[in-house]
Structure formats: C-alpha cells, structure tokens
Design a protein around this motif. Structure first.
Motif, PDB file in Angstrom:
ATOM      1  N   ARG A   9       0.831  -1.199   0.010  1.00  0.00           N
ATOM      2  CA  ARG A   9      -0.113   0.134  -0.025  1.00  0.00           C
ATOM      3  C   ARG A   9       1.005   1.197   0.068  1.00  0.00           C
ATOM      4  N   GLU A  10       0.284   2.208  -0.318  1.00  0.00           N
ATOM      5  CA  GLU A  10       1.028   3.735  -0.255  1.00  0.00           C
ATOM      6  C   GLU A  10       1.638   3.909   0.992  1.00  0.00           C
ATOM      7  N   ASP A  11       0.862   3.525   2.107  1.00  0.00           N
ATOM      8  CA  ASP A  11       1.642   3.963   3.308  1.00  0.00           C
ATOM      9  C   ASP A  11       2.861   3.029   3.756  1.00  0.00           C
ATOM     10  N   ASP A  12       2.938   1.973   3.167  1.00  0.00           N
ATOM     11  CA  ASP A  12       4.094   1.073   3.420  1.00  0.00           C
ATOM     12  C   ASP A  12       5.528   1.633   3.339  1.00  0.00           C
ATOM     13  N   GLY A  13       5.730   2.758   2.687  1.00  0.00           N
ATOM     14  CA  GLY A  13       7.039   3.141   2.193  1.00  0.00           C
ATOM     15  C   GLY A  13       8.124   3.140   3.293  1.00  0.00           C
ATOM     16  N   TYR A  14       7.922   3.875   4.544  1.00  0.00           N
ATOM     17  CA  TYR A  14       8.837   3.982   5.443  1.00  0.00           C
ATOM     18  C   TYR A  14       9.178   2.438   5.884  1.00  0.00           C
ATOM     19  N   ASN A  15       8.155   1.750   6.242  1.00  0.00           N
ATOM     20  CA  ASN A  15       8.370   0.251   6.904  1.00  0.00           C
ATOM     21  C   ASN A  15       8.994  -0.474   6.086  1.00  0.00           C
ATOM     22  N   TRP A  16       8.628  -0.116   4.637  1.00  0.00           N
ATOM     23  CA  TRP A  16       9.363  -1.285   3.512  1.00  0.00           C
ATOM     24  C   TRP A  16      10.917  -0.963   3.696  1.00  0.00           C
ATOM     25  N   TYR A  17      11.271   0.272   3.590  1.00  0.00           N
ATOM     26  CA  TYR A  17      12.542   0.433   3.452  1.00  0.00           C
ATOM     27  C   TYR A  17      13.269   0.246   4.908  1.00  0.00           C
ATOM     28  N   THR A  18      12.574   0.170   5.878  1.00  0.00           N
ATOM     29  CA  THR A  18      13.112   0.120   7.338  1.00  0.00           C
ATOM     30  C   THR A  18      13.658  -1.522   7.222  1.00  0.00           C
ATOM     31  N   LEU A  19      12.441  -2.260   6.827  1.00  0.00           N
ATOM     32  CA  LEU A  19      12.905  -3.758   6.854  1.00  0.00           C
ATOM     33  C   LEU A  19      13.947  -4.101   6.064  1.00  0.00           C
ATOM     34  N   LEU A  20      13.916  -3.312   4.679  1.00  0.00           N
ATOM     35  CA  LEU A  20      14.813  -3.739   3.741  1.00  0.00           C
ATOM     36  C   LEU A  20      16.315  -3.455   4.203  1.00  0.00           C
ATOM     37  N   ASP A  21      16.330  -2.387   4.881  1.00  0.00           N
ATOM     38  CA  ASP A  21      17.578  -1.963   5.450  1.00  0.00           C
ATOM     39  C   ASP A  21      18.110  -2.729   6.795  1.00  0.00           C
ATOM     40  N   THR A  22      17.224  -3.265   7.388  1.00  0.00           N
ATOM     41  CA  THR A  22      17.515  -4.291   8.475  1.00  0.00           C
ATOM     42  C   THR A  22      17.903  -5.567   8.155  1.00  0.00           C
ATOM     43  N   VAL A  23      17.223  -5.928   6.895  1.00  0.00           N
ATOM     44  CA  VAL A  23      17.795  -7.456   6.538  1.00  0.00           C
ATOM     45  C   VAL A  23      19.202  -6.956   5.731  1.00  0.00           C
ATOM     46  N   TRP A  24      19.449  -5.991   5.083  1.00  0.00           N
ATOM     47  CA  TRP A  24      20.701  -5.565   4.207  1.00  0.00           C
ATOM     48  C   TRP A  24      21.964  -5.592   5.552  1.00  0.00           C
ATOM     49  N   ARG A  25      21.623  -4.971   6.448  1.00  0.00           N
ATOM     50  CA  ARG A  25      22.568  -4.980   7.579  1.00  0.00           C
ATOM     51  C   ARG A  25      22.872  -6.335   8.169  1.00  0.00           C
ATOM     52  N   ASP A  26      21.906  -7.081   8.289  1.00  0.00           N
ATOM     53  CA  ASP A  26      22.210  -8.518   8.990  1.00  0.00           C
ATOM     54  C   ASP A  26      22.826  -9.388   7.842  1.00  0.00           C
ATOM     55  N   ALA A  27      22.455  -9.322   6.571  1.00  0.00           N
ATOM     56  CA  ALA A  27      22.717 -10.393   5.357  1.00  0.00           C
ATOM     57  C   ALA A  27      24.301  -9.755   4.876  1.00  0.00           C
ATOM     58  N   TYR A  28      24.380  -8.444   5.009  1.00  0.00           N
ATOM     59  CA  TYR A  28      25.539  -7.974   4.178  1.00  0.00           C
ATOM     60  C   TYR A  28      26.666  -7.161   4.896  1.00  0.00           C
ATOM     61  N   SER A  29      26.516  -7.261   6.185  1.00  0.00           N
ATOM     62  CA  SER A  29      27.456  -6.709   7.122  1.00  0.00           C
ATOM     63  C   SER A  29      28.940  -7.378   6.977  1.00  0.00           C
ATOM     64  N   ASN A  30      28.942  -8.293   6.568  1.00  0.00           N
ATOM     65  CA  ASN A  30      30.417  -8.907   6.226  1.00  0.00           C
ATOM     66  C   ASN A  30      30.850  -8.760   4.837  1.00  0.00           C
ATOM     67  N   ILE A  31      29.958  -8.247   4.082  1.00  0.00           N
ATOM     68  CA  ILE A  31      30.354  -7.899   2.823  1.00  0.00           C
ATOM     69  C   ILE A  31      30.415  -6.286   2.193  1.00  0.00           C
ATOM     70  N   PHE A  32      29.471  -5.549   2.695  1.00  0.00           N
ATOM     71  CA  PHE A  32      29.651  -4.229   2.436  1.00  0.00           C
ATOM     72  C   PHE A  32      29.975  -3.429   3.296  1.00  0.00           C
ATOM     73  N   PRO A  33      30.927  -2.395   3.124  1.00  0.00           N
ATOM     74  CA  PRO A  33      31.461  -1.522   4.134  1.00  0.00           C
ATOM     75  C   PRO A  33      30.295  -0.767   5.068  1.00  0.00           C
ATOM     76  N   LYS A  34      30.696  -0.472   6.273  1.00  0.00           N
ATOM     77  CA  LYS A  34      29.817   0.278   7.179  1.00  0.00           C
ATOM     78  C   LYS A  34      28.959   1.422   6.536  1.00  0.00           C
TER      79      LYS A  34
END
Length: 173
Positions: A9-34
C-alpha cells in the motif's frame, strides 16, 4: 503468530525501507562496508517519500508484504521482465525477497515466493530467476533447497562504485 500476506500500500514506504535496511545490515554486514548501511539509514526518510505503489504493482509486476502484529516482517517484489541480459524476455524475475532476521526460518519467504510463482503462472510465465550476492551463502542455501539451478552467469551488483558478484538460480514454474 499470525502472519498476514497482502499487496503493498502507499503507506508502506517507510516500513518497507526500514525492513529492507534491517535485512541488508544483517545479511551483508560482512560484505559491504559500514558506510553503505549508514548512508541507507541516513536517507531512509527521503527514500520513503519516493515510495509509490505504481513502481511495484502493475500488469507485469507485483509486490507483497508479510505483516505480523502490524509490523512488516517480509517483502517480495517480482516482475515478468528481468533486467538481466541473459534472462530478458524469457524469465520472470523474483527481484526482492527479504525476511526480517527475527522471522527467518518460519516459512514466510517460501510463502512470498509461492505468491510470486502463482502470480507469474497466471501471467503465463513458465520459468523465473532469482539473483543473489554470490557471498550471501545463507540465502543461496535457501534457493538451492527450493530446487533452483545455479546458472553459469554472473553480474556485478554495484554499491558505492564497487561491484559485488551476483549468482543466479533458475526455476521452472
């Protein structure tokens, strides 16, 4: 634990990116720089303002979220039109499939994948592809367990002007 699966839904934007960033940090912290994660956190509000259902939903694309007690815990975006040269015109593409680290292993990813596959099948697709960072061994094990065929093709996913190799798994529908 009740999980609700619904289109975005239109109102999912902030929560979409919050989840995306949380997963990225968890999955890629040993791959991408801080700095990659810091920049994403710093610009989340701006990215959320640019969120639009039209970017993710349409005749040739779909997006769903998994929600638990009002919190987004999973997300999926797929299209009939892969951007990758090898797969163009022949494969549907499961572009985004992210599950909150606290909710992984509970079947949410499989359910979101199944929603995508059913949608793609209804659109007459007969195969699809999932791209994943080559060094993301945890996700790769899942895609292999789902019966994916590793293709002899790599593409660089570029973050902050650095290329990180992606591997690709194909599936029959």
């Amino acid at each position: 634990m009740d999980i609700i699966y619904r289109q975005i839904r239109e109102d999912d934007g902030y929560n979409w990116y919050t989840l995306l960033d949380t997963v990225w940090r968890d999955a890629y912290s040993n791959i991408f720089p801080k700095e990659v994660f810091d920049a994403r956190d710093e610009h989340r509000e701006e990215r959320a303002r640019g969120f639009s259902v039209e970017k993710f939903l349409g005749e040739r694309k779909t997006a769903y979220v998994a929600e638990c007690e009002g919190k987004l815990v999973g997300m999926m975006f797929g299209t009939l039109d892969s951007d990758y040269e090898l797969f163009k015109n022949d494969y549907a593409d499961l572009v985004v499939l992210y599950i909150d680290p606290d909710f992984q292993g509970k079947g949410i990813g499989r359910k979101l994948k199944d929603i995508f596959v059913e949608w793609a099948k209804e659109k007459n697709a007969d195969k699809y592809v999932i791209g994943v960072l080559k060094d993301n061994t945890k996700a790769r094990k899942v895609y292999e367990a789902w019966g994916g065929t590793l293709v002899d093709y790599e593409h660089d996913f570029v973050v902050m002007n650095v290329g990180y190799p992606e591997a690709f798994y194909t599936y029959e529908i």
